[in-house]
Enzyme design. Structure first.
Site, PDB file in Angstrom:
ATOM      1  N   TRP A 323     -29.026  23.643 -13.176  1.00  0.00           N
ATOM      2  CA  TRP A 323     -29.178  24.856 -14.613  1.00  0.00           C
ATOM      3  C   TRP A 323     -27.421  25.501 -13.914  1.00  0.00           C
ATOM      4  O   TRP A 323     -26.897  26.130 -14.763  1.00  0.00           O
ATOM      5  CB  TRP A 323     -29.715  25.950 -13.159  1.00  0.00           C
ATOM      6  CG  TRP A 323     -30.300  27.582 -13.845  1.00  0.00           C
ATOM      7  CD1 TRP A 323     -30.682  27.910 -14.977  1.00  0.00           C
ATOM      8  CD2 TRP A 323     -29.044  28.501 -12.772  1.00  0.00           C
ATOM      9  NE1 TRP A 323     -29.945  29.096 -14.722  1.00  0.00           N
ATOM     10  CE2 TRP A 323     -29.187  29.604 -14.543  1.00  0.00           C
ATOM     11  CE3 TRP A 323     -28.074  28.286 -11.708  1.00  0.00           C
ATOM     12  CZ2 TRP A 323     -28.763  30.768 -13.794  1.00  0.00           C
ATOM     13  CZ3 TRP A 323     -27.429  29.832 -12.014  1.00  0.00           C
ATOM     14  CH2 TRP A 323     -27.474  30.765 -12.640  1.00  0.00           C
ATOM     15  N   HIS A 324     -26.866  25.080 -13.153  1.00  0.00           N
ATOM     16  CA  HIS A 324     -25.745  25.334 -12.785  1.00  0.00           C
ATOM     17  C   HIS A 324     -24.237  25.248 -14.112  1.00  0.00           C
ATOM     18  O   HIS A 324     -23.454  25.290 -14.363  1.00  0.00           O
ATOM     19  CB  HIS A 324     -25.062  24.875 -11.213  1.00  0.00           C
ATOM     20  CG  HIS A 324     -25.436  26.159 -10.131  1.00  0.00           C
ATOM     21  ND1 HIS A 324     -26.283  26.297  -9.717  1.00  0.00           N
ATOM     22  CD2 HIS A 324     -24.599  27.414  -9.742  1.00  0.00           C
ATOM     23  CE1 HIS A 324     -26.600  27.310  -8.749  1.00  0.00           C
ATOM     24  NE2 HIS A 324     -25.289  28.487  -9.341  1.00  0.00           N
ATOM     25  N   GLY A 325     -24.820  23.455 -14.084  1.00  0.00           N
ATOM     26  CA  GLY A 325     -23.517  22.617 -14.980  1.00  0.00           C
ATOM     27  C   GLY A 325     -24.091  21.346 -15.536  1.00  0.00           C
ATOM     28  O   GLY A 325     -25.602  21.232 -15.126  1.00  0.00           O
ATOM     29  N   PHE A 475     -22.072  29.187 -15.748  1.00  0.00           N
ATOM     30  CA  PHE A 475     -22.901  28.549 -16.036  1.00  0.00           C
ATOM     31  C   PHE A 475     -23.216  29.642 -16.384  1.00  0.00           C
ATOM     32  O   PHE A 475     -25.122  29.062 -16.674  1.00  0.00           O
ATOM     33  CB  PHE A 475     -23.128  29.100 -14.255  1.00  0.00           C
ATOM     34  CG  PHE A 475     -22.202  27.709 -13.550  1.00  0.00           C
ATOM     35  CD1 PHE A 475     -21.866  26.673 -13.569  1.00  0.00           C
ATOM     36  CD2 PHE A 475     -22.070  28.612 -11.824  1.00  0.00           C
ATOM     37  CE1 PHE A 475     -20.498  26.060 -12.751  1.00  0.00           C
ATOM     38  CE2 PHE A 475     -21.583  28.367 -11.207  1.00  0.00           C
ATOM     39  CZ  PHE A 475     -20.699  26.597 -11.216  1.00  0.00           C
TER      40      PHE A 475
END
Length: 475
Positions: A323-325, A475
């Site tokens: 989800w962050h990247g 993000f």
């Protein structure tokens, strides 16, 4: 529009004046104003981003109404599927298209097949990861019959795009925030005053601590081959403070701004610098994201046996990392955090239910050691957020395995170090409060309180670093 910018300093009072003095007691018009203000705020970066958030909002608004009128489970599944497909489809395309394409090509290249598909020059819309989860919480809760689908267009669209927390959270649940848009709001001076204090603390953390540290960490990381191992380690420690102050500073500003308009947003950070274990840290860091994945993913997997709990923890951290990247460094970060969790699952380590050194001024030596160990574990793993790509990240890590680790490190400027000291002391003393400047239940002389406020304002204006974008915008 940055919440630390001059534009926001002009924008916020205008919206505040119209909201409370022109449209007071006119709920629908107040919601319409918030919607317009939020779209102006978001469109300040790129007006094209508005198309995506409008599509996401409209689809889920209609799906919510449809779920109200349909009781047949297969049809309800179709409606929920439409919401998931549209929202996750847009998020997947804009955030992960090139990542999965490159991974696909890399796998075939490893097998001896050369492929050259075209990459797309895709701009990642600011905040898409945040508002996607926020609007999905609505359709999932309506599907689960925890919430009635609303027919109030302005309330729902304002809920999805609420400008204080739109681009970096906290990620609100529909069951918590949407009802606040549907009920009359009264101006509360005490609540607004506390909101202003929380905004001030957030500005201090972002502008004085994070922005000053950004220059130091950027300088070292860009030329890490030329620095000693001790300087590389110090850079990672400083990045952890920068990371925390940057992100929690945004959350403080967002929550405080919400209070100015009569809204209570959820707490996103609970003084994680003083966590005594990795599980405790994740109960205190980015609370809105971790609990979102817990409530909407993990609880659907179920299972209470140790291997099932371990599986769920592994899933939640891999999803959190991705989800962050769109990079293998984030996936690795998630996997390593999951592995640190495992010993607490299989060896029944102590769970902490109270604040560290509860009711005491200072921690015990054991508590201090646990806090340092947890912070350093988090710091080493933060490398995978800090350095890109994966190969450079490993090279940085190997560069710290050197005899020069015992040398004197290069330090950031004194203003940054002073900011860290003030941060740690203040948050330690306030660790059982809501935020760093929460004065509830304390009898503090007026002259002292205002001396602190003016001192922090002076620091923000005269000792702030070069303005930087918030880290979590990527993000």
């Amino acid at each position: 529009m940055l919440t630390t910018s001059l534009e926001f300093a002009i924008f916020l009072p205008i919206v505040f004046f119209l909201y409370w003095f022109v449209l007071k007691n006119k709920l629908r018009l107040q919601n319409a104003l918030i919607l317009v203000a939020s779209y102006v705020f978001y469109g300040w970066w790129d007006w094209r981003f508005l198309i995506l958030i409008a599509i996401s909002s409209l689809v889920d608004f209609l799906v919510g109404i449809g779920l109200n009128n349909v009781s047949d489970k297969p049809k309800r599944n179709v409606l929920l599927g439409i919401s998931l497909l549209v929202n996750l489809g847009m998020l997947g395309f804009f955030k992960y298209y090139n990542f999965f394409l490159d991974s696909f090509v890399g796998a075939f290249t490893f097998l001896g097949y050369n492929m050259s598909p075209d990459r797309l020059n895709i701009i990642l819309p600011v905040g898409i990861s945040f508002y996607t989860l926020q609007t999905l919480s609505y359709t999932i809760d309506v599907y689960d019959r925890k919430l009635q689908g609303t027919k109030d267009f302005f309330a729902f669209f304002a809920y999805v795009s609420f400008f204080p927390q739109l681009v970096a959270g906290p990620i609100e649940r529909a069951t918590h925030l949407l009802p606040q848009f549907q009920q009359r709001r009264e101006f509360d001076y005490a609540s607004a005053g506390d909101g202003m204090r929380q905004m001030l603390w957030g500005l201090f953390k972002k502008i004085v601590v994070a922005d000053n540290l950004a220059v130091y960490t950027y300088t070292i990381s860009m030329n890490y081959e030329d620095h000693s191992a001790s300087s590389l380690l110090m850079c990672l420690v400083m990045f952890s403070f920068q990371f925390y102050c940057d992100f929690s500073g945004y959350s403080d500003i967002a929550i405080g701004t919400g209070r100015l308009f009569g809204f209570r947003l959820m707490k996103n950070f609970d003084f994680p610098l003083f966590a005594r274990s990795i599980p405790e840290l994740w109960q205190k860091w980015h609370i809105s994201l971790f609990t979102w994945f817990r409530d909407y993913i993990i609880r659907r997997l179920k299972g209470f046996r140790k291997w099932q709990v371990a599986r769920n923890i592994l899933i939640i951290f891999l999803v959190t990392g991705l989800w962050h990247g769109a990079a293998w460094t984030y996936v690795t970060w998630g996997l390593l955090h999951a592995l640190l969790f495992m010993k607490f699952i299989f060896w029944r380590r102590k769970k902490y239910t109270t604040k560290v050194a509860h009711g005491k001024l200072l921690p015990s030596l054991k508590e201090l050691g646990l806090m340092v160990r947890t912070f350093m574990s988090f710091t080493i793993l933060a490398l995978f957020f800090f350095i890109q790509p994966f190969s450079k990240c490993l090279d940085y890590l190997l560069s710290m395995v050197d005899i020069s680790i015992f040398s004197v490190p290069l330090l950031p400027e004194n203003r940054a170090l002073a900011g860290i000291v003030l941060l740690v002391v203040t948050e330690w003393l306030q660790r059982e409060k809501e935020h760093g400047l929460d004065i509830s239940g304390r009898q503090i002389p007026k002259v002292v309180r205002w001396g602190v406020y003016y001192g922090l304002l002076f620091a923000v204006f005269y000792y702030g670093g070069k303005p930087q974008d918030f880290l979590y915008f990527q993000f």
